[in-house]
Design a protein around this motif. Structure first.
Motif, short mmCIF file in Angstrom:
data_model
loop_
_atom_site.label_atom_id
_atom_site.label_comp_id
_atom_site.label_asym_id
_atom_site.label_seq_id
_atom_site.Cartn_x
_atom_site.Cartn_y
_atom_site.Cartn_z
N UNK A 1 19.99 40.28 39.70
CA UNK A 1 21.20 41.10 39.69
C UNK A 1 21.91 41.04 41.04
N UNK A 2 21.11 40.99 42.11
CA UNK A 2 21.71 40.89 43.45
C UNK A 2 22.47 39.57 43.61
N UNK A 3 21.89 38.49 43.09
CA UNK A 3 22.56 37.18 43.17
C UNK A 3 23.84 37.19 42.34
N UNK A 4 23.78 37.80 41.16
CA UNK A 4 24.98 37.90 40.33
C UNK A 4 26.06 38.68 41.07
N UNK A 5 25.65 39.68 41.86
CA UNK A 5 26.61 40.43 42.67
C UNK A 5 27.32 39.54 43.67
N UNK A 6 26.56 38.64 44.30
CA UNK A 6 27.15 37.69 45.26
C UNK A 6 28.07 36.72 44.54
N UNK A 7 27.61 36.21 43.39
CA UNK A 7 28.42 35.27 42.59
C UNK A 7 29.74 35.96 42.19
N UNK A 8 29.66 37.23 41.81
CA UNK A 8 30.84 37.99 41.44
C UNK A 8 31.84 38.06 42.60
N UNK A 9 31.34 38.37 43.80
CA UNK A 9 32.19 38.45 44.99
C UNK A 9 32.89 37.11 45.26
N UNK A 10 32.12 36.02 45.13
CA UNK A 10 32.68 34.70 45.43
C UNK A 10 33.63 34.20 44.33
N UNK A 11 33.38 34.61 43.08
CA UNK A 11 34.33 34.27 42.01
C UNK A 11 35.68 34.91 42.29
N UNK A 12 35.64 36.17 42.73
CA UNK A 12 36.88 36.88 43.07
C UNK A 12 37.59 36.15 44.20
N UNK A 13 36.83 35.79 45.23
CA UNK A 13 37.42 35.12 46.40
C UNK A 13 38.05 33.78 46.03
N UNK A 14 37.37 33.01 45.19
CA UNK A 14 37.86 31.67 44.87
C UNK A 14 39.10 31.72 43.99
N UNK A 15 39.28 32.83 43.25
CA UNK A 15 40.47 32.98 42.41
C UNK A 15 41.60 33.71 43.13
N UNK A 16 41.40 33.99 44.41
CA UNK A 16 42.51 34.56 45.20
C UNK A 16 42.27 35.93 45.80
N UNK A 17 41.18 36.58 45.45
CA UNK A 17 40.90 37.90 46.04
C UNK A 17 41.74 38.99 45.41
N UNK A 18 42.82 39.34 46.07
CA UNK A 18 43.70 40.41 45.59
C UNK A 18 44.68 39.88 44.54
N UNK A 19 45.16 40.76 43.69
CA UNK A 19 46.20 40.38 42.74
C UNK A 19 47.48 40.04 43.50
N UNK A 20 48.11 38.92 43.14
CA UNK A 20 49.38 38.50 43.78
C UNK A 20 50.54 39.00 42.93
N UNK A 21 51.29 39.96 43.45
CA UNK A 21 52.43 40.53 42.74
C UNK A 21 53.59 39.53 42.68
N UNK A 22 54.40 39.64 41.63
CA UNK A 22 55.61 38.83 41.57
C UNK A 22 56.62 39.41 42.56
N UNK A 23 57.30 38.53 43.27
CA UNK A 23 58.20 38.95 44.34
C UNK A 23 59.65 39.03 43.82
N UNK A 24 60.21 40.20 43.86
CA UNK A 24 61.60 40.39 43.44
C UNK A 24 62.44 40.99 44.58
N UNK A 25 61.89 40.94 45.80
CA UNK A 25 62.54 41.58 46.95
C UNK A 25 63.65 40.70 47.53
N UNK A 26 64.76 40.70 46.86
CA UNK A 26 65.92 39.93 47.33
C UNK A 26 67.18 40.53 46.70
#
Length: 450
Positions: free
Chosen positions: A72-97
């Motif tokens: 379970x601990x290893x799955x926790x690490x895999x989970x963290x790295x899956x998030x990181x490899x897909x970009x970490x935070x959600x990238x919002x669409x930019x409409x600031x113009x």
């Protein structure tokens, strides 16, 4: 979605059973399983190499909490790295113009650009309350122009008409002028695609990008193409100043390679994912939620959000008033619950977001959209009196209902039994403080769950 990857990664826990902590030696087999799972999922080799190395560095020597097994601990690490490899935070669409915010859609033919343009327009109208103009610069496929016009009508967006003989640069310049005069917040430009990357297409879209100076240039790619999708994304990223990616047909992608590779290979965030054919089937991409789904943990937050979006608040309030007045829960109310489920994309769409164990339990019980349709058919074959007072449905009425809905009497009996359980649960909730009782009742309805 990602069925094989989910099953392979869930097997990682078993390989470390009985170990006290994570070490290089006991992790070797587990990491081999992770590597094989990623290879089978068609993840790009450089991504796999970096991913495994990062998991290894983070996991070795990590102390395992008493409440967790090493697996379970290893799955926790895999989970963290899956998030990181897909970009970490959600990238919002930019409409600031200054309006209109221009969104340029790029990609190969067949990737789903036109449909995604319509879906994105709907998402912006529903969630951001924007006035949207849809523009087609695909002069090579008249059907694509007509399709976008039809989609504009369906989602409530405006459509810029194209004149015969106009070139893409001419269309976009005229559309921009029109959009400014008519005070559109957002202008989405659908571009022409090819079956493969070629110089003419790249030159044309580069000219459009230079002319329009879009705030968002989104690359639309078919997730089911796996490694090919990643290679195409890289070619577009090299040729255009992309700001993000839309992954289409993610609901049909059993492997998951594109979702795990495209962010790493292009350096551009995945902003949206196409998860269903319906016009509401475009969702913001959350790396953390996707990682949870890949590991079989589900996306309960996404399911709650979908329920809130799809639920008819007026109907829900009417049902609660009816329950409080003592009139009780009847078969029309039961049918309404199934209709709400359909609005959420049906049982299959809901199962995608449930934890893996619950999904398996539901599949074992043969709960699917056909069953829901049959259930509605049985209720529709009843009289209004029978729906309001199910207790009057005896043998002769059951035979008539079965014949009228094209099912067996046993299926009518099964429906009435399910309704009784649902009615009991509604009574528990209505009494107040009955949520724990209701959950126990749900557990009783799902004997396969452990």
């Amino acid at each position: 979605m990602f069925d094989n990857l989910t099953q392979r990664l869930s097997g990682v826990i078993k390989t470390l059973r009985g170990e006290a902590r994570l070490t290089e030696s006991n992790m070797q087999e587990a990491l081999r399983e992770v590597r094989m799972a990623l290879l089978e999922a068609d993840v790009a080799l450089p991504v796999i190499k970096e991913f495994i190395e990062r998991v290894k560095q983070k996991a070795i020597g990590r102390e395992v909490m008493s409440s967790l097994s090493p697996g379970q601990a290893l799955v926790g690490v895999v989970h963290e790295e899956l998030i990181a490899i897909m970009g970490g935070e959600r990238a919002e669409i930019n409409l600031s113009t200054a309006p209109p915010a221009i969104i340029l859609m790029a990609g190969l033919q067949g990737a789903g650009k036109t449909t995604s343009s319509g879906k994105l327009a709907k998402w912006l109208i529903d969630n951001k309350k924007k006035k949207v103009l849809l523009v087609s610069c695909d002069i090579y496929r008249p059907a694509a122009i007509e399709q976008l016009k039809l989609l504009a009508g369906q989602v409530g967006a405006d459509f810029f008409p194209v004149q015969a003989g106009q070139r893409p640069a001419e269309i976009s310049a005229a559309a921009l002028d029109y959009s400014r005069k008519h005070h559109h917040d957002v202008m989405i430009v659908d571009t022409a695609g090819r079956l493969g990357i070629d110089e003419v297409m790249m030159k044309e879209i580069s000219e459009l990008e230079s002319l329009l100076k879009p705030i968002e240039t989104l690359f639309v790619v078919d997730a089911m193409q796996g490694q090919d999708a990643v290679n195409t994304a890289k070619a577009f990223a090299d040729a255009l100043p992309l700001t993000g990616v839309i992954l289409t047909k993610l609901d049909g992608d059993a492997r998951g390679g594109a979702a795990l590779s495209v962010r790493h290979v292009t350096g551009k965030p995945i902003k949206f994912a196409g998860v269903a054919e319906k016009l509401t089937g475009l969702e913001p991409f959350y790396p953390d939620r996707m990682a949870s789904r890949i590991l079989g943990m589900g996306d309960v937050l996404g399911l709650i959000e979908e329920a809130q979006r799809s639920a008819d608040q007026k109907e829900a309030e009417q049902l609660m008033k009816k329950m409080k007045s003592g009139k009780g829960f009847d078969l029309d109310d039961f049918k309404m619950q199934f209709q709400q489920m359909k609005k959420m994309g049906g049982m299959s769409a809901m199962l995608e977001k449930l934890p893996h164990q619950l999904t398996q339990a539901a599949q074992n019980m043969k709960v699917d959209d056909k069953v829901i349709s049959r259930t509605e058919g049985i209720i529709n074959a009843m009289t209004q009196q029978e729906r309001a007072k199910p207790e009057i449905i005896k043998a002769s009425r059951k035979r008539r209902i079965a014949a009228g809905s094209g099912v067996s009497v046993q299926e009518v009996n099964r429906l009435l039994a399910q309704f009784e359980q649902a009615r009991k649960m509604m009574k528990m909730v209505n009494k107040g403080g009955g949520l724990a009782k209701m959950m126990r009742a749900v557990k009783g309805m799902l004997p396969q769950m452990r």
